[in-house]
Design an enzyme around this catalytic site. Structure first.
Site, PDB file in Angstrom:
ATOM      1  N   GLU A 152       0.954  -1.102  -0.002  1.00  0.00           N
ATOM      2  CA  GLU A 152      -0.106  -0.055   0.003  1.00  0.00           C
ATOM      3  C   GLU A 152       0.681   1.240  -0.103  1.00  0.00           C
ATOM      4  OE1 GLU A 152      -3.851   1.882   2.003  1.00  0.00           O
ATOM      5  OE2 GLU A 152      -3.067   0.309   2.931  1.00  0.00           O
ATOM      6  N   GLU A 246     -12.622   2.689   2.938  1.00  0.00           N
ATOM      7  CA  GLU A 246     -12.002   2.545   4.258  1.00  0.00           C
ATOM      8  C   GLU A 246     -12.294   3.604   5.178  1.00  0.00           C
ATOM      9  OE1 GLU A 246      -7.560   0.580   5.557  1.00  0.00           O
ATOM     10  OE2 GLU A 246      -7.703   2.455   4.249  1.00  0.00           O
TER      11      GLU A 246
END
Length: 287
Positions: A152, A246
């Site tokens: 990420e 998220e």
């Protein structure tokens, strides 16, 4: 078809929790996917993992797994004991995910989180090389067990190793494995990238998943992220991976502390209702 998912911690104060109730919940709200804590998955019994797997199958929900490796499991550490401990923990996680049928583990699979940069930035190259070493030790197992490790790209205030898409592309091209891919996140991109669209196009076929969140981490549709620009870029690269929300909006517990939530961002909100509305927003603007 792009799956629409959500990270379980939208509803929780702590990272470790009972994930089972979230599977029918997200199904009822219109989601295709649920992302849970990959680290916590390791500590579950085989029976508990089996129940999660069965519930996901019954509800038609795909499971994916997020991880912010802690400092004592830092796979990029210059301390060889810590680095090896991190690799061993990641291998346990890969094995646990394989038991669930395989899938994606995304986050700081390449380092740790939340992280503080070293005082001497000249050692960053050495840290990056240690991360490469660890990934090359983990990736054969991931390849054998049908597990994707998504590195990420995280903003400078939470991590220091991969802050831009270009850095992530360089990373995965060094690893050179179909099971080492990139996870971009619109919240982090807003801080670090010159252009959402250009970053997505740069990632290209390396892009495995996209996290969705507004500039202040509210659910998609509650802010000013340029979703039309993002959709165009996703279409340009023929992206068919998951779109996983998220959002983090409420303070409290370890989640609020780690995410730096010092106030309630939506104090009167019905979280389920807001999540359902966001699903419809994403269907309209990103599918």
């Amino acid at each position: 078809m792009r799956n629409i998912g959500i990270y379980y911690a939208y509803w929780t104060d702590d990272w470790d929790t009972d994930f089972l109730p979230f599977i029918p919940k997200v199904k009822s709200l219109g989601f295709d996917q649920l992302e849970i804590n990959g680290g916590a998955l390791v500590s579950l019994s085989k029976g508990e993992r089996q129940r999660l797997k069965e519930s996901a199958l019954e509800n038609g929900i795909t499971l994916s797994y997020g991880i912010g490796l802690t400092a004592d499991h830092d796979v990029s550490s210059l301390n060889e004991s810590i680095r090896k401990e991190g690799v061993n923990f990641m291998k346990k996680m890969i094995g646990a995910v394989a038991e669930m049928g395989g899938g994606m583990i995304g986050g700081t699979v390449h380092s740790y989180w939340p992280a503080t940069a070293p005082d001497d930035l000249s050692v960053k190259k050495q840290i990056l090389m240690k991360s490469h070493q660890s990934m090359k030790e983990m990736i054969p197992m991931a390849e054998d067990l049908n597990v994707i490790l998504n590195v990420e790209v995280i903003n400078r205030f939470e991590q220091f190793l991969l802050n831009t898409c270009q850095e992530a592309v360089d990373y995965v091209e060094i690893i050179n494995s179909p099971n080492c891919k990139i996870l971009l996140d619109t919240f982090h991109m807003n801080i670090e990238e010159d252009s959402f669209g250009d970053a997505i196009r740069l990632a290209g076929s390396h892009l495995s998943a996209l996290h969705l969140g507004e500039t202040n981490r509210k659910p998609p549709g509650c802010g000013r992220i340029p979703w039309s620009e993002i959709k165009t870029a996703l279409d340009d690269i023929h992206f068919e991976g998951p779109l996983v929300m998220e959002p983090f909006i409420k303070p409290g517990g370890q989640v609020g502390k780690d995410i730096a939530l010092w106030r309630d961002l939506m104090p009167t909100a019905d979280l389920d209702n807001e999540a359902a509305k966001s699903v419809q927003f994403v269907k309209k603007h990103l599918l």
